[in-house]
Scaffold this active site. Structure first.
Site, PDB file in Angstrom:
ATOM      1  CB  CYS A   1      -2.167  -4.458   6.629  1.00 24.40           C
ATOM      2  SG  CYS A   1      -1.980  -2.849   7.390  1.00 24.40           S
TER       3      CYS A   1
ATOM      4  CD  GLU B   1      -1.210   0.212   3.695  1.00 23.58           C
ATOM      5  OE1 GLU B   1      -1.804   1.297   3.676  1.00 23.58           O
ATOM      6  OE2 GLU B   1      -1.334  -0.628   4.601  1.00 23.58           O
TER       7      GLU B   1
ATOM      8  CG  HIS C   1      -2.017  -7.024  10.457  1.00 22.28           C
ATOM      9  ND1 HIS C   1      -0.823  -6.507  10.006  1.00 22.28           N
ATOM     10  CD2 HIS C   1      -2.842  -5.958  10.636  1.00 22.28           C
ATOM     11  CE1 HIS C   1      -0.940  -5.196   9.907  1.00 22.28           C
ATOM     12  NE2 HIS C   1      -2.146  -4.828  10.284  1.00 22.28           N
TER      13      HIS C   1
HETATM   14  N1  ACO Z   1       1.519   2.413  30.950  1.00 21.75           N
HETATM   15  C1  ACO Z   1       0.941   1.307  30.450  1.00 21.75           C
HETATM   16  N2  ACO Z   1      -0.091   1.354  29.571  1.00 21.75           N
HETATM   17  C2  ACO Z   1      -0.529   2.553  29.164  1.00 21.75           C
HETATM   18  C3  ACO Z   1       0.033   3.745  29.651  1.00 21.75           C
HETATM   19  C4  ACO Z   1       1.112   3.647  30.595  1.00 21.75           C
HETATM   20  N3  ACO Z   1       1.723   4.727  31.083  1.00 21.75           N
HETATM   21  N4  ACO Z   1      -0.609   4.780  29.085  1.00 21.75           N
HETATM   22  C5  ACO Z   1      -1.551   4.262  28.262  1.00 21.75           C
HETATM   23  N5  ACO Z   1      -1.500   2.900  28.314  1.00 21.75           N
HETATM   24  C6  ACO Z   1      -2.294   1.944  27.556  1.00 21.75           C
HETATM   25  C7  ACO Z   1      -3.749   2.294  27.404  1.00 21.75           C
HETATM   26  O1  ACO Z   1      -4.490   1.874  28.518  1.00 21.75           O
HETATM   27  C8  ACO Z   1      -4.098   1.540  26.127  1.00 21.75           C
HETATM   28  O2  ACO Z   1      -4.232   0.166  26.418  1.00 21.75           O
HETATM   29  P1  ACO Z   1      -5.655  -0.575  26.298  1.00 21.75           P
HETATM   30  O3  ACO Z   1      -6.217  -0.231  24.958  1.00 21.75           O
HETATM   31  O4  ACO Z   1      -5.301  -2.004  26.407  1.00 21.75           O
HETATM   32  O5  ACO Z   1      -6.471  -0.053  27.418  1.00 21.75           O
HETATM   33  C9  ACO Z   1      -2.822   1.652  25.299  1.00 21.75           C
HETATM   34  O6  ACO Z   1      -1.794   1.979  26.231  1.00 21.75           O
HETATM   35  C10 ACO Z   1      -2.866   2.732  24.249  1.00 21.75           C
HETATM   36  O7  ACO Z   1      -3.294   3.916  24.853  1.00 21.75           O
HETATM   37  P2  ACO Z   1      -4.427   4.818  24.190  1.00 21.75           P
HETATM   38  O8  ACO Z   1      -4.686   5.987  25.058  1.00 21.75           O
HETATM   39  O9  ACO Z   1      -5.568   3.962  23.788  1.00 21.75           O
HETATM   40  O10 ACO Z   1      -3.595   5.272  22.907  1.00 21.75           O
HETATM   41  P3  ACO Z   1      -3.957   6.309  21.801  1.00 21.75           P
HETATM   42  O11 ACO Z   1      -5.394   6.566  21.732  1.00 21.75           O
HETATM   43  O12 ACO Z   1      -3.070   7.476  21.993  1.00 21.75           O
HETATM   44  O13 ACO Z   1      -3.464   5.532  20.461  1.00 21.75           O
HETATM   45  C11 ACO Z   1      -3.852   3.765  18.828  1.00 21.75           C
HETATM   46  C12 ACO Z   1      -3.493   4.108  20.267  1.00 21.75           C
HETATM   47  C13 ACO Z   1      -5.314   4.086  18.571  1.00 21.75           C
HETATM   48  C14 ACO Z   1      -3.596   2.273  18.588  1.00 21.75           C
HETATM   49  C15 ACO Z   1      -2.943   4.608  17.881  1.00 21.75           C
HETATM   50  O14 ACO Z   1      -1.611   4.288  18.107  1.00 21.75           O
HETATM   51  C16 ACO Z   1      -3.258   4.399  16.391  1.00 21.75           C
HETATM   52  O15 ACO Z   1      -4.146   5.053  15.857  1.00 21.75           O
HETATM   53  N6  ACO Z   1      -2.501   3.524  15.686  1.00 21.75           N
HETATM   54  C17 ACO Z   1      -2.685   3.276  14.253  1.00 21.75           C
HETATM   55  C18 ACO Z   1      -3.933   2.485  13.914  1.00 21.75           C
HETATM   56  C19 ACO Z   1      -3.747   0.992  13.972  1.00 21.75           C
HETATM   57  O16 ACO Z   1      -2.651   0.480  13.999  1.00 21.75           O
HETATM   58  N7  ACO Z   1      -4.880   0.248  13.954  1.00 21.75           N
HETATM   59  C20 ACO Z   1      -4.859  -1.214  14.005  1.00 21.75           C
HETATM   60  C21 ACO Z   1      -5.568  -1.933  12.899  1.00 21.75           C
HETATM   61  S1  ACO Z   1      -5.394  -1.132  11.348  1.00 21.75           S
HETATM   62  C22 ACO Z   1      -3.766  -1.250  10.829  1.00 21.75           C
HETATM   63  O17 ACO Z   1      -3.191  -2.291  10.830  1.00 21.75           O
HETATM   64  C23 ACO Z   1      -3.048  -0.054  10.373  1.00 21.75           C
END
Ligand code: ACO
Length: 446
Positions: free
Chosen positions: A116, A82, A250
């Site tokens: 992906c 992609e 994945h």
């Molecule tokens: N210590 C330990 N864990 C922590 C801490 C900390 N200090 N702070 C946050 N966390 C945890 C959260 O609780 C959360 O875990 P949980 O979901 O199991 O509760 C995790 O860390 C992530 O924190 P969030 O606040 O949810 O993170 P954020 O909203 O900032 O972003 C996300 C996470 C949405 C995955 C972002 O990185 C993203 O958009 N990534 C790209 C999209 C993606 O990969 N999607 C997957 C399928 S599609 C694809 O393959 C591209």
């Protein structure tokens, strides 16, 4: 032809990385968010010297050399990616430059795209070619490759880059199970790339996570039915995730993989709620496949806890590259299979069955499986993932941000001479020499 499957795998990742703990500090997020919360340890990054063409050339040339193949032995080549840098010309045609010297131009296949999932779609096409009346007796080769980078913000720590080459043919040591691929596709706006001049996706992160888990549910439950019917000695009893020796997913981030593995057991429980096995988590079955079941943190934690031991044994060995390189989009699930094979002895992997889940946003997903029927010594000897990861160079988070900025500003320029330091590349890596005034790209090899 019988026993069509994987004869060889080669995995390329960039030679520079950023440490996720340092990135947490640099980004000013709480300590542990990327490393524990997302399960990511390090993330690969490339400068303006690498693009989708160069990483694909690198992985193909390295595969051919490490396995003493001839380019004449390949009759089919398809690229799943992609990382689009040209709306017309395929990466496959660029790869044909490697075939030039051999004189072999009789090579079917072209590029395939959907987030992906393109690499997996290409693998299925390659398997289908070998099993079809079109097959001419030669190998099929698939390249799954991407450079995954996100704009500044919460998704940025889930980038990465990598390429996997997958050599497919009959009588392979890794044989795909026939008739069990279970697919789920639907129309979603969870992650897409409408800005054609930018490498960055438009992403609804939390929504994309639940889309992924919903696809796990749909594909896995269909897979268990197809698999039980075809291969199980007891067709009355659906197979369970415990019946799979390994599960490879994945991996957009490793925490999501752990959640997905827990979700397999959740699906198993919903099929068989009175089974003693589920006594400790039975209370969560009340959620069924309701909307709430995708958001309830208690359920998610309970299933991760329930599968913790199995996850360590059956999933962790496949995540070594994913946690240290990051998401590689199409290459991700195939890098996970590479990690598993790179780190498992014959004793651990021979005669074992591997379940695989591939997801591409938008969305396209499949659960499928393969069986290891011969020694995988060749995979261990040639992949050497751990050793090669240790040979990389760490860059600071500030430098990491600079490199992404450089890519952002120069990715699609014409009449451009890249400035990235070629000495940072691993030996054998192709790199971009120049983009001329007509956008034509030329490459050299380190
Ligand atoms: N210590 C330990 N864990 C922590 C801490 C900390 N200090 N702070 C946050 N966390 C945890 C959260 O609780 C959360 O875990 P949980 O979901 O199991 O509760 C995790 O860390 C992530 O924190 P969030 O606040 O949810 O993170 P954020 O909203 O900032 O972003 C996300 C996470 C949405 C995955 C972002 O990185 C993203 O958009 N990534 C790209 C999209 C993606 O990969 N999607 C997957 C399928 S599609 C694809 O393959 C591209």
């Amino acid at each position: 032809p019988a026993n069509v499957g994987i004869h060889a795998l080669e995995f390329y990742f960039p030679a520079q990385f950023v440490d996720q703990t340092e990135l947490e500090q640099f980004d000013g997020v709480s300590a542990g968010k990327y490393t524990i919360g997302l399960g990511q340890t390090q993330m690969a990054v490339c400068d303006d010297r690498e693009d989708i063409n160069s990483i694909s050339m690198t992985v193909v040339q390295n595969l051919v050399e490490k396995h003493n193949l001839s380019f004449k032995d390949i009759g089919y080549l398809e690229v799943g990616t992609e990382s689009i840098i040209d709306k017309s010309k395929s990466v496959k045609t660029v790869l044909m430059s490697l075939f030039e010297e051999s004189g072999n131009h009789d090579v079917e296949g072209i590029d395939t795209k959907n987030a992906c999932y393109g690499g997996t779609a290409s693998v299925f096409n390659a398997v289908n070619w070998v099993e079809s009346s079109s097959w001419d007796g030669r190998y099929a080769l698939v390249v799954a490759a991407d450079i995954a980078s996100y704009a500044e913000g919460p998704a940025r720590p889930t980038g990465g880059a990598g390429a996997v080459a997958i050599l497919i043919g009959p009588n392979a040591p890794l044989v795909f199970d026939q008739g069990v691929r279970a697919t789920h596709m639907n129309h979603l706006w969870d992650f897409y790339k409408p800005e054609l001049a930018s490498e960055y996706p438009t992403v609804d992160g939390h929504f994309s996570n639940t889309c992924y888990i919903r696809s796990v549910d749909a594909c896995y439950s269909l897979f268990t039915k197809k698999f039980t019917k075809r291969y199980s000695p007891n067709p009355e009893q659906l197979i369970k995730s415990q019946d799979l020796d390994h599960a490879v997913f994945h991996a957009p981030n490793c925490k999501l993989v752990q959640k997905a593995y827990g979700r397999l057991a959740y699906n198993d429980m919903l099929q068989d709620p009175e089974n003693e096995l589920y006594a400790s988590v039975k209370e969560w079955a009340k959620f069924g496949h309701s909307e709430e079941s995708y958001y309830d943190k208690g359920l998610e934690r309970a299933m991760m806890q329930f599968t913790k031991g199995e996850y360590q044994k059956k999933v962790i060995p496949s995540l070594f590259a994913a946690t240290n390189v990051g998401n590689m989009y199409t290459a991700s699930v195939w890098s996970c299979l590479s990690s598993l094979l790179s780190s498992s002895s014959d004793e651990e992997i021979l005669n074992k069955r591997v379940g695989m889940f591939s997801y591409g946003s938008g969305s396209a997903a499949t659960f499928f499986s393969l069986k290891v029927v011969a020694s995988t010594e060749k995979f261990r000897d040639t992949l050497q993932i751990k050793t090669r990861l240790e040979q990389r160079t760490k860059v600071t988070p500030a430098r990491f941000a600079e490199l992404l900025k450089l890519r952002e500003e120069t990715a699609l320029l014409k009449d451009y001479n890249p400035i990235g330091d070629v000495s940072t590349l691993a030996k054998g890596t192709y790199y971009l020499l120049r983009v001329d005034e007509k956008f034509r790209r030329t490459y050299a090899r380190a």
